[in-house]
Motif scaffolding. Structure first.
Motif, PDB file in Angstrom:
ATOM      1  N   VAL A 228       1.036  -1.225   0.029  1.00 47.18           N
ATOM      2  CA  VAL A 228       0.123   0.120  -0.049  1.00 47.18           C
ATOM      3  C   VAL A 228       0.918   1.325  -0.057  1.00 47.18           C
ATOM      4  O   VAL A 228       0.610   2.346  -0.875  1.00 47.18           O
ATOM      5  N   ILE A 229       1.997   1.214   0.952  1.00 48.69           N
ATOM      6  CA  ILE A 229       2.739   2.366   0.920  1.00 48.69           C
ATOM      7  C   ILE A 229       3.645   2.610  -0.439  1.00 48.69           C
ATOM      8  O   ILE A 229       3.760   3.805  -1.009  1.00 48.69           O
ATOM      9  N   ASP A 230       3.725   1.605  -1.042  1.00 49.37           N
ATOM     10  CA  ASP A 230       4.536   1.532  -2.458  1.00 49.37           C
ATOM     11  C   ASP A 230       3.307   2.063  -3.512  1.00 49.37           C
ATOM     12  O   ASP A 230       3.714   3.120  -4.315  1.00 49.37           O
ATOM     13  N   ASP A 231       2.247   1.862  -3.505  1.00 52.72           N
ATOM     14  CA  ASP A 231       1.233   2.297  -4.183  1.00 52.72           C
ATOM     15  C   ASP A 231       0.970   3.916  -4.039  1.00 52.72           C
ATOM     16  O   ASP A 231       0.622   4.615  -5.151  1.00 52.72           O
ATOM     17  N   VAL A 232       1.016   4.268  -2.826  1.00 48.66           N
ATOM     18  CA  VAL A 232       0.859   5.811  -2.499  1.00 48.66           C
ATOM     19  C   VAL A 232       2.082   6.462  -3.167  1.00 48.66           C
ATOM     20  O   VAL A 232       1.850   7.623  -3.670  1.00 48.66           O
ATOM     21  N   ALA A 233       3.436   6.095  -2.850  1.00 50.25           N
ATOM     22  CA  ALA A 233       4.358   6.779  -3.526  1.00 50.25           C
ATOM     23  C   ALA A 233       4.353   6.817  -5.001  1.00 50.25           C
ATOM     24  O   ALA A 233       4.845   7.706  -5.548  1.00 50.25           O
ATOM     25  N   GLU A 234       3.807   5.654  -5.986  1.00 54.14           N
ATOM     26  CA  GLU A 234       3.779   5.745  -6.992  1.00 54.14           C
ATOM     27  C   GLU A 234       2.923   6.778  -7.538  1.00 54.14           C
ATOM     28  O   GLU A 234       2.850   7.478  -8.822  1.00 54.14           O
ATOM     29  N   ALA A 235       1.705   6.965  -6.686  1.00 55.22           N
ATOM     30  CA  ALA A 235       0.864   8.080  -6.906  1.00 55.22           C
ATOM     31  C   ALA A 235       1.331   9.677  -6.638  1.00 55.22           C
ATOM     32  O   ALA A 235       0.304  10.589  -6.758  1.00 55.22           O
ATOM     33  N   GLY A 236       2.413   9.550  -6.113  1.00 52.88           N
ATOM     34  CA  GLY A 236       2.993  10.845  -5.723  1.00 52.88           C
ATOM     35  C   GLY A 236       2.682  11.415  -4.203  1.00 52.88           C
ATOM     36  O   GLY A 236       2.945  12.395  -3.982  1.00 52.88           O
ATOM     37  N   GLY A 237       2.199  10.400  -3.425  1.00 56.44           N
ATOM     38  CA  GLY A 237       2.068  10.739  -2.247  1.00 56.44           C
ATOM     39  C   GLY A 237       2.993  10.074  -1.157  1.00 56.44           C
ATOM     40  O   GLY A 237       3.980   9.683  -1.436  1.00 56.44           O
TER      41      GLY A 237
END
Length: 278
Positions: A228-237
């Protein structure tokens, strides 16, 4: 004195922490950093011949609450409501203990000060094994940094002067007692590094980055949370793991932007309070 009293205690997400054992429960605690949340626990205490604790309509046993009432030498009916899940890193047990202390003090006229009540709740939480630093952080509110461990007579608190929208997603539970009851040397070393980083640059972005690094270095990051953390990072968060629970929290719209159905809250600057007291 009154027939019942109401308290509100903010939820608390810990980003990083240490484990510091003292000779006394009120000296024991943790250093670290966290966020007080607008999502919290509403606690009502009323007179009762025996102690009864109800959370969201279900009768439960909470050792920290029972210890608070024992310390106050009273029995009471404790009724609590919260949108926060148990065992997922939101400090619900600490909130129940602190809310009970505040409200019981008002109902039974003990005449204790805020710090005295925080001390009782903190000691009860430590003895119950359900937390080390949530109570003092929930009493402080905002974005507290716990620079020294223990209750009010021993700790030293600072804070990041900031507010933000907070989003969170809960994937499951972790046992606080299992983590803090074992070998905590690696965890504490990681917590010290994270705290030092944030003290040098007290900003929310630094707090999130330090929290993320702590979860890895303390070997607490689970594959599900990392995804989940990686997904947020990929979305710029920016996101990190809540301690201790399989919960991901993010600043702003980080989780929403990554496609998650997140719960929305905010940093809550006030600490725990008694409500509607004349």
């Amino acid at each position: 004195m009154t027939d019942e009293a109401h308290a509100f205690v903010p939820g608390h997400i810990t980003g990083f922490f240490t484990v510091d054992r003292g000779d006394d429960p009120i000296e024991t605690g943790s250093r670290g950093g966290g966020l007080a949340l607008s999502d919290g626990v509403s606690v009502t205490v009323s007179r009762g011949a025996e102690t009864k604790i109800t959370l969201n309509g279900e009768e439960i046993e909470v050792e920290a609450v029972e210890r608070v009432l024992d310390a106050l030498r009273t029995t009471a009916t404790v009724t609590a409501e919260t949108p926060l899940p148990l065992g997922s890193g939101f400090g619900v047990s600490g909130a129940l203990a602190l809310g009970t202390a505040l409200a019981a003090n008002a109902v039974f006229g003990h005449g204790l000060s805020y710090n005295e009540l925080v001390t009782i709740a903190h000691g009860a939480e430590v003895q119950a094994g359900s937390g080390l630093g949530d109570v003092v952080a929930q009493a402080r509110g905002g974005v507290p940094l716990r620079l020294e461990p223990g209750g009010p007579q021993f700790n030293y608190l600072d804070a990041i002067p900031a507010r933000s929208r907070i989003e969170y997603v809960t994937l499951g539970e972790l046992s606080t007692a299992d983590v803090v009851g074992g070998d905590t040397d690696i965890l504490t070393a990681a917590g010290e590094r994270a705290l030092s980083t944030v003290v040098k640059e007290p900003k929310l972005s630094t707090f999130i980055q330090a929290s993320r690094q702590f979860s890895r270095e303390a070997e607490l990051l689970t594959p599900e949370v990392k995804s989940v953390i990686d997904d947020v990072a990929e979305a710029g968060g920016d996101a990190a793991m809540a301690m201790l629970g399989e919960t991901v929290f993010a600043l702003g719209t980080g989780l929403t932007d990554a496609g998650y159905d997140a719960t929305v809250a905010a940093i809550y600057p006030p600490g725990a309070t008694i409500e509607d007291e004349g």
